[in-house]
Write a protein that holds these residues in place. Structure first.
Motif, PDB file in Angstrom:
ATOM      1  N   MET A 240      -8.155  14.478   3.154  1.00  0.00           N
ATOM      2  CA  MET A 240      -7.049  14.611   2.239  1.00  0.00           C
ATOM      3  C   MET A 240      -7.103  13.457   1.238  1.00  0.00           C
ATOM      4  O   MET A 240      -7.189  12.299   1.600  1.00  0.00           O
ATOM      5  N   ALA A 241      -7.008  13.784  -0.014  1.00  0.00           N
ATOM      6  CA  ALA A 241      -7.069  12.764  -1.062  1.00  0.00           C
ATOM      7  C   ALA A 241      -5.727  12.056  -1.179  1.00  0.00           C
ATOM      8  O   ALA A 241      -4.669  12.649  -1.008  1.00  0.00           O
ATOM      9  N   ARG A 242      -5.804  10.752  -1.470  1.00  0.00           N
ATOM     10  CA  ARG A 242      -4.583   9.966  -1.625  1.00  0.00           C
ATOM     11  C   ARG A 242      -3.950  10.261  -2.976  1.00  0.00           C
ATOM     12  O   ARG A 242      -4.642  10.504  -3.965  1.00  0.00           O
ATOM     13  N   GLU A 243      -2.633  10.235  -2.995  1.00  0.00           N
ATOM     14  CA  GLU A 243      -1.930  10.468  -4.250  1.00  0.00           C
ATOM     15  C   GLU A 243      -2.060   9.244  -5.157  1.00  0.00           C
ATOM     16  O   GLU A 243      -2.199   8.130  -4.691  1.00  0.00           O
ATOM     17  N   GLN A 244      -1.994   9.463  -6.450  1.00  0.00           N
ATOM     18  CA  GLN A 244      -2.085   8.407  -7.447  1.00  0.00           C
ATOM     19  C   GLN A 244      -0.766   8.339  -8.212  1.00  0.00           C
ATOM     20  O   GLN A 244      -0.033   9.320  -8.300  1.00  0.00           O
ATOM     21  N   TRP A 245      -0.473   7.163  -8.789  1.00  0.00           N
ATOM     22  CA  TRP A 245       0.727   7.009  -9.593  1.00  0.00           C
ATOM     23  C   TRP A 245       0.533   7.749 -10.903  1.00  0.00           C
ATOM     24  O   TRP A 245      -0.549   7.776 -11.471  1.00  0.00           O
ATOM     25  N   HIS A 246       1.619   8.346 -11.411  1.00  0.00           N
ATOM     26  CA  HIS A 246       1.528   9.067 -12.678  1.00  0.00           C
ATOM     27  C   HIS A 246       1.432   8.103 -13.854  1.00  0.00           C
ATOM     28  O   HIS A 246       0.738   8.371 -14.828  1.00  0.00           O
ATOM     29  N   ASN A 247       2.148   6.984 -13.791  1.00  0.00           N
ATOM     30  CA  ASN A 247       2.039   5.956 -14.824  1.00  0.00           C
ATOM     31  C   ASN A 247       2.401   4.609 -14.204  1.00  0.00           C
ATOM     32  O   ASN A 247       2.851   4.522 -13.066  1.00  0.00           O
ATOM     33  N   GLN A 248       2.207   3.557 -14.994  1.00  0.00           N
ATOM     34  CA  GLN A 248       2.427   2.205 -14.472  1.00  0.00           C
ATOM     35  C   GLN A 248       3.900   1.908 -14.227  1.00  0.00           C
ATOM     36  O   GLN A 248       4.240   1.120 -13.335  1.00  0.00           O
ATOM     37  N   PHE A 249       4.782   2.526 -14.992  1.00  0.00           N
ATOM     38  CA  PHE A 249       6.208   2.292 -14.819  1.00  0.00           C
ATOM     39  C   PHE A 249       6.679   2.743 -13.436  1.00  0.00           C
ATOM     40  O   PHE A 249       7.494   2.065 -12.797  1.00  0.00           O
ATOM     41  N   ASP A 250       6.179   3.892 -12.961  1.00  0.00           N
ATOM     42  CA  ASP A 250       6.522   4.360 -11.614  1.00  0.00           C
ATOM     43  C   ASP A 250       6.104   3.346 -10.558  1.00  0.00           C
ATOM     44  O   ASP A 250       6.819   3.114  -9.589  1.00  0.00           O
ATOM     45  N   TYR A 251       4.944   2.770 -10.757  1.00  0.00           N
ATOM     46  CA  TYR A 251       4.436   1.783  -9.808  1.00  0.00           C
ATOM     47  C   TYR A 251       5.305   0.528  -9.785  1.00  0.00           C
ATOM     48  O   TYR A 251       5.680   0.030  -8.724  1.00  0.00           O
ATOM     49  N   VAL A 252       5.693   0.035 -10.962  1.00  0.00           N
ATOM     50  CA  VAL A 252       6.519  -1.173 -11.043  1.00  0.00           C
ATOM     51  C   VAL A 252       7.899  -0.914 -10.434  1.00  0.00           C
ATOM     52  O   VAL A 252       8.427  -1.748  -9.686  1.00  0.00           O
ATOM     53  N   ILE A 253       8.493   0.229 -10.696  1.00  0.00           N
ATOM     54  CA  ILE A 253       9.810   0.555 -10.150  1.00  0.00           C
ATOM     55  C   ILE A 253       9.739   0.681  -8.625  1.00  0.00           C
ATOM     56  O   ILE A 253      10.635   0.236  -7.908  1.00  0.00           O
ATOM     57  N   SER A 254       8.675   1.269  -8.101  1.00  0.00           N
ATOM     58  CA  SER A 254       8.547   1.366  -6.642  1.00  0.00           C
ATOM     59  C   SER A 254       8.364  -0.014  -6.012  1.00  0.00           C
ATOM     60  O   SER A 254       8.877  -0.272  -4.922  1.00  0.00           O
ATOM     61  N   LEU A 255       7.670  -0.931  -6.689  1.00  0.00           N
ATOM     62  CA  LEU A 255       7.536  -2.299  -6.177  1.00  0.00           C
ATOM     63  C   LEU A 255       8.879  -3.018  -6.168  1.00  0.00           C
ATOM     64  O   LEU A 255       9.195  -3.742  -5.223  1.00  0.00           O
ATOM     65  N   LEU A 256       9.679  -2.827  -7.210  1.00  0.00           N
ATOM     66  CA  LEU A 256      11.007  -3.437  -7.242  1.00  0.00           C
ATOM     67  C   LEU A 256      11.894  -2.877  -6.129  1.00  0.00           C
ATOM     68  O   LEU A 256      12.628  -3.617  -5.478  1.00  0.00           O
ATOM     69  N   GLY A 257      11.824  -1.583  -5.900  1.00  0.00           N
ATOM     70  CA  GLY A 257      12.601  -0.977  -4.831  1.00  0.00           C
ATOM     71  C   GLY A 257      12.164  -1.454  -3.462  1.00  0.00           C
ATOM     72  O   GLY A 257      12.977  -1.585  -2.541  1.00  0.00           O
ATOM     73  N   TYR A 258      10.889  -1.746  -3.304  1.00  0.00           N
ATOM     74  CA  TYR A 258      10.372  -2.235  -2.029  1.00  0.00           C
ATOM     75  C   TYR A 258      10.769  -3.691  -1.791  1.00  0.00           C
ATOM     76  O   TYR A 258      11.098  -4.075  -0.672  1.00  0.00           O
ATOM     77  N   SER A 259      10.780  -4.480  -2.836  1.00  0.00           N
ATOM     78  CA  SER A 259      11.005  -5.916  -2.642  1.00  0.00           C
ATOM     79  C   SER A 259      12.465  -6.331  -2.740  1.00  0.00           C
ATOM     80  O   SER A 259      12.856  -7.325  -2.142  1.00  0.00           O
ATOM     81  N   VAL A 260      13.294  -5.612  -3.469  1.00  0.00           N
ATOM     82  CA  VAL A 260      14.690  -5.989  -3.649  1.00  0.00           C
ATOM     83  C   VAL A 260      15.555  -4.863  -3.106  1.00  0.00           C
ATOM     84  O   VAL A 260      15.607  -3.790  -3.679  1.00  0.00           O
ATOM     85  N   GLY A 261      16.235  -5.136  -2.003  1.00  0.00           N
ATOM     86  CA  GLY A 261      17.118  -4.146  -1.410  1.00  0.00           C
ATOM     87  C   GLY A 261      18.563  -4.405  -1.785  1.00  0.00           C
ATOM     88  O   GLY A 261      18.903  -5.411  -2.415  1.00  0.00           O
ATOM     89  N   ALA A 262      19.435  -3.501  -1.376  1.00  0.00           N
ATOM     90  CA  ALA A 262      20.862  -3.653  -1.667  1.00  0.00           C
ATOM     91  C   ALA A 262      21.434  -4.864  -0.951  1.00  0.00           C
ATOM     92  O   ALA A 262      22.351  -5.522  -1.451  1.00  0.00           O
ATOM     93  N   GLY A 263      20.909  -5.185   0.216  1.00  0.00           N
ATOM     94  CA  GLY A 263      21.398  -6.335   0.966  1.00  0.00           C
ATOM     95  C   GLY A 263      21.177  -7.643   0.242  1.00  0.00           C
ATOM     96  O   GLY A 263      21.948  -8.591   0.396  1.00  0.00           O
TER      97      GLY A 263
END
Length: 169
Positions: free
Chosen positions: A1-24
């Protein structure tokens, strides 16, 4: 099964922010900042974030993108570090379990706060003990006890738990 790729760089940056900064982080950071020295803590926090945290996160991202592997398999490039990925997965599982329990407590108190009478406001509930101290009574008696003890030179003696403490326990 092939790994999924990001559609653009903005999606990647937003997912990194969501991973590193939580609501807490937004809720707890001002409290920890003021408890540990205010501006002096903030200066050291920013310094160590720039010097320590950002380079390590960048290293993890680049190694992960280069090898196109997950956190467990990425360390196969160096047999000495194979346990790091498994350790990270275990720590992540423990953190998620702990965080979910805290979130369940939040939801429980949030749900109970919609009742007409707050259950932790008085001692008229099934779980309260005979030594329960109502919050309103506690505040009124505490003030009068302190003023009486100042007049008579006695120590203030309050035994029992407040209604809020009994609700928690």
């Amino acid at each position: 099964m092939a790994r999924e790729q990001w559609h653009n760089q903005f999606d990647y940056v937003i997912s990194l922010l969501g991973y590193s900064v939580g609501a807490g982080a937004f809720i707890k950071f001002p409290f920890y900042c003021m408890r540990n020295g205010g501006g002096a803590f903030l200066i050291l926090y920013i310094f160590f974030t720039v010097v320590g945290a950002i380079p390590i996160v960048f290293l993890e991202m680049t190694i992960g993108q280069l090898s196109q592997s997950g956190s467990i398999n990425v360390w196969n490039m160096c047999p000495l570090f194979k346990g790091i990925g498994v350790g990270c997965a275990i720590v992540g599982w423990i953190f998620c379990s702990y965080y979910n329990i805290g979130f369940v407590w939040f939801m429980y108190y949030f749900y109970n706060s919609f009742s007409n009478k707050l259950p932790w406001d008085n001692c008229d509930n099934l779980w309260n003990t005979p030594t329960c101290i109502s919050n309103r009574t506690f505040l009124h008696n505490e003030t009068s006890s302190i003023s009486n003890s100042i007049d008579h030179g006695d120590l203030v003696n309050v035994s029992g738990l407040t209604a809020a403490e009994e609700f928690w326990k």
